[in-house]
Scaffold this motif. Structure first.
Motif, mmCIF file in Angstrom:
data_model
loop_
_atom_site.group_PDB
_atom_site.id
_atom_site.type_symbol
_atom_site.label_atom_id
_atom_site.label_comp_id
_atom_site.label_asym_id
_atom_site.label_seq_id
_atom_site.Cartn_x
_atom_site.Cartn_y
_atom_site.Cartn_z
ATOM 1 N N VAL A 177 5.327 10.447 -2.154
ATOM 2 C CA VAL A 177 4.650 9.148 -2.089
ATOM 3 C C VAL A 177 5.692 8.041 -2.056
ATOM 4 C CG1 VAL A 177 2.982 7.614 -3.224
ATOM 5 C CG2 VAL A 177 2.753 10.096 -3.470
ATOM 6 N N GLU A 178 5.425 7.019 -1.239
ATOM 7 C CA GLU A 178 6.303 5.838 -1.192
ATOM 8 C C GLU A 178 5.453 4.586 -1.195
ATOM 9 O OE1 GLU A 178 6.634 3.608 1.559
ATOM 10 O OE2 GLU A 178 6.519 4.782 3.381
ATOM 11 N N MET A 182 0.846 -1.185 0.000
ATOM 12 C CA MET A 182 0.000 0.000 0.000
ATOM 13 C C MET A 182 0.888 1.244 0.000
ATOM 14 S SD MET A 182 -2.802 1.691 0.041
ATOM 15 C CE MET A 182 -4.315 0.926 0.474
ATOM 16 N N ASN A 183 0.555 2.199 -0.835
ATOM 17 C CA ASN A 183 1.284 3.455 -0.902
ATOM 18 C C ASN A 183 0.932 4.360 0.272
ATOM 19 O OD1 ASN A 183 2.425 2.684 -3.311
ATOM 20 N ND2 ASN A 183 0.981 3.810 -4.573
ATOM 21 N N SER A 184 1.919 5.105 0.715
ATOM 22 C CA SER A 184 1.713 6.127 1.728
ATOM 23 C C SER A 184 2.156 7.449 1.138
ATOM 24 C CB SER A 184 2.525 5.827 2.987
ATOM 25 O OG SER A 184 2.075 4.643 3.591
ATOM 26 N N ALA A 185 1.485 8.515 1.537
ATOM 27 C CA ALA A 185 1.806 9.846 1.027
ATOM 28 C C ALA A 185 1.667 10.858 2.154
ATOM 29 C CB ALA A 185 0.873 10.214 -0.117
ATOM 30 N N ILE A 225 -2.677 8.515 3.844
ATOM 31 C CA ILE A 225 -2.068 9.801 4.163
ATOM 32 C C ILE A 225 -1.472 9.674 5.564
ATOM 33 C CG2 ILE A 225 -2.394 12.294 4.355
ATOM 34 C CD1 ILE A 225 -2.904 11.053 1.531
ATOM 35 N N THR A 226 -0.216 9.257 5.564
ATOM 36 C CA THR A 226 0.484 9.043 6.827
ATOM 37 C C THR A 226 1.976 9.274 6.616
ATOM 38 O OG1 THR A 226 0.844 7.465 8.635
ATOM 39 C CG2 THR A 226 0.728 6.545 6.438
ATOM 40 N N PRO A 255 8.475 6.522 8.181
ATOM 41 C CA PRO A 255 9.898 6.843 8.362
ATOM 42 C C PRO A 255 10.597 7.220 7.045
ATOM 43 C CG PRO A 255 9.329 4.953 9.716
ATOM 44 C CD PRO A 255 8.126 5.253 8.850
ATOM 45 N N LEU A 256 10.263 6.525 5.938
ATOM 46 C CA LEU A 256 10.884 6.857 4.663
ATOM 47 C C LEU A 256 10.450 8.242 4.181
ATOM 48 C CD1 LEU A 256 12.654 6.234 2.241
ATOM 49 C CD2 LEU A 256 10.754 4.898 1.276
ATOM 50 N N LEU A 257 9.177 8.581 4.349
ATOM 51 C CA LEU A 257 8.713 9.907 3.951
ATOM 52 C C LEU A 257 9.360 10.992 4.806
ATOM 53 C CD1 LEU A 257 4.948 9.208 3.195
ATOM 54 C CD2 LEU A 257 6.815 9.541 1.560
#
Length: 153
Positions: free
Chosen positions: A17-18, A1-4, A38-39, A42-44
């Motif tokens: 986005v990752e 699932m992508n997070s942005a 939308i969270t 750590p990578l973002l």
């Protein structure tokens, strides 16, 4: 699932986005994919920190896992863009030459236009053969600001 997640910067809001392992997109403004959580992961956070450092003139090289998706040709162009040193500009023709296809300047321009990971893949460092600024997804004013910050313009 992508997070942005969207971040406020000195060049406006930027969405990153990752996909759980890699940065996949950067957007100007608050737009993010509808299917993304939308969270702030750590990578973002790491990407945002490196972006802020870059925009403050404290970082010249990004150290992030990137995974742009495109055609084989586009991905070849995007890899070549990542080789452009901080503080330098190249033309579409320079990139075409670097990927071994001197006649592909127009196709390089189209691939540059489709770069999904703006700034981290520095398509803003591409200028026209005449030395003039050419299109940028964030607008020519943002492109000029980035180049001025890198002391190119």
């Amino acid at each position: 699932m992508n997070s942005a997640f969207c971040y406020e910067t000195n060049i406006g809001k930027i969405g990153i986005v990752e996909n759980g392992s890699f940065i996949t997109h950067v957007y100007f403004g608050e737009s993010t994919p509808q299917d993304a959580n939308i969270t702030e992961t750590p990578l973002l956070k790491k990407a945002s920190k490196q972006l802020q450092e870059y925009l403050e003139g404290k970082r010249k090289i990004f150290n992030l896992p990137l995974a742009p998706k495109g055609t084989e040709f586009q991905e070849k162009v995007w890899r070549a863009l990542q080789e452009i040193p901080y503080g330098k500009t190249y033309s579409y023709k320079d990139i075409a030459k670097s990927i071994g296809n001197i006649k592909a300047s127009r196709a390089v321009g189209m691939a540059n236009n489709k770069n999904p990971i703006l700034i981290f893949i520095p398509c803003h460092r591409i200028i026209g053969t005449s030395g003039k600024l050419v299109g940028y997804a964030g607008g020519l004013d943002v492109k000029e600001k980035l180049l001025e910050m890198e002391a190119i313009f």
